[in-house]
Design an enzyme around this catalytic site. Structure first.
Site, PDB file in Angstrom:
ATOM      1  N   SER A 147       0.831  -1.202   0.000  1.00 23.14           N
ATOM      2  CA  SER A 147       0.000   0.000   0.000  1.00 23.14           C
ATOM      3  C   SER A 147       0.861   1.244   0.000  1.00 23.14           C
ATOM      4  O   SER A 147       2.015   1.221   0.447  1.00 23.14           O
ATOM      5  CB  SER A 147      -0.899  -0.002   1.246  1.00 23.14           C
ATOM      6  OG  SER A 147      -1.551   1.239   1.404  1.00 23.14           O
ATOM      7  N   TYR A 160      -2.344  -0.967  10.069  1.00 24.38           N
ATOM      8  CA  TYR A 160      -2.278  -1.390   8.674  1.00 24.38           C
ATOM      9  C   TYR A 160      -0.914  -1.051   8.077  1.00 24.38           C
ATOM     10  O   TYR A 160      -0.304  -1.871   7.384  1.00 24.38           O
ATOM     11  CB  TYR A 160      -3.401  -0.693   7.908  1.00 24.38           C
ATOM     12  CG  TYR A 160      -3.529  -1.056   6.448  1.00 24.38           C
ATOM     13  CD1 TYR A 160      -3.999  -2.307   6.065  1.00 24.38           C
ATOM     14  CD2 TYR A 160      -3.231  -0.132   5.447  1.00 24.38           C
ATOM     15  CE1 TYR A 160      -4.151  -2.642   4.726  1.00 24.38           C
ATOM     16  CE2 TYR A 160      -3.381  -0.460   4.106  1.00 24.38           C
ATOM     17  CZ  TYR A 160      -3.840  -1.716   3.756  1.00 24.38           C
ATOM     18  OH  TYR A 160      -3.981  -2.039   2.431  1.00 24.38           O
TER      19      TYR A 160
END
Length: 254
Positions: A147, A160
């Site tokens: 990401s 995350y």
């Protein structure tokens, strides 16, 4: 793009979103696709139908990730379905796409949320790779989906971010470990993409415009934008690239 005929690919979390886009793209290049899903078998069936309708080949593999024995369960199902399809045993391409995210700042993340995030986002890929390598033919491809949060600070995505940072470290280290077998290991780091996960943020014109503004192209990414890069990394054209992180964000945050 590269010819993947005769190759078998497993794409985790491919019932929807980026995973579905990657599965469909690899199928277009001729690969037999194992469409993995955690709980949404209806969406997974849609992915398989999309692939077969376009002339490709695919089968479904259901297994919850982030729980004890997840890798063993997934590959037991994979082996069984692969045999049922009549294809040769083995694996050529593993795409670790499935992920879990509990948004929250440092003071808000619970033990349960943190454990679940790391279990799905880094522990599951680690052991899926471990089991996958036992089946992977020399010259195989491992593609980890990370990401954009690992390249900039996102305090509301801290757990995350930690998990995806670990996944990128795994990519680099593993690439050196398996290079002698001709296996490449790379990471794709998407930015904002039009998926179910971002649907709420895109619900208003203002929200959509704000997301689009991150990219120099002033638009939100599409699953196909990510899938095309995955197809390159799965192909022989990427044979001299390993241990790398590919920023596929449309120039976000430049």
């Amino acid at each position: 793009m590269g010819d993947l005929k005769g190759k078998t690919a497993l794409v985790t979390g491919s019932s929807r979103g980026i995973g579905r886009g990657i599965a469909q793209r690899l199928a277009e290049d001729g690969a037999l696709i194992a469409v993995h899903y955690g709980s949404n078998d209806i969406a997974a069936k849609e992915t398989v139908e999309n692939i077969t309708r376009a002339g490709g080949r695919a089968f479904m593999v259901g297994a919850e990730l982030g729980v004890p024995g997840d890798a063993e369960a997934l590959f037991a199902a994979f082996d069984a379905e692969l045999a049922a399809s009549g294809a040769e045993p083995g694996l050529d391409i593993l795409v670790n796409n499935a992920a879990q995210n509990f948004p929250g700042r440092m003071d808000a993340v619970t033990h349960e949320e943190f454990d679940r995030t790391l279990a799905v986002n880094i522990k599951a890929p680690f052991f899926l790779i471990q089991h996958g390598l036992q089946r992977m033919r020399d010259g195989g491809r491992i593609i980890n989906i990370s990401s954009a949060v690992t390249s900039t600070a996102h305090p509301t995505q801290i757990a995350y971010s930690v998990s995806k940072g670990a996944l990128e470290t795994l990519t680099r280290t593993l690439a050196k470990d398996v290079g002698a077998r001709g296996i490449t290991v790379n990471t794709i780091a998407p930015g904002w993409v039009e998926t179910d996960v971002t649907a709420a943020r895109r619900a208003t014109p203002e929200g959509r415009a704000a997301m689009a503004a991150f990219s120099v192209f002033n638009r939100i990414g599409r699953p196909s934008d990510i899938a095309d890069v995955a197809a390159f990394l799965a192909s022989d054209a990427s044979r001299w690239i390993t241990g790398q992180r590919f920023d596929v964000t449309g120039g976000s945050m430049l």
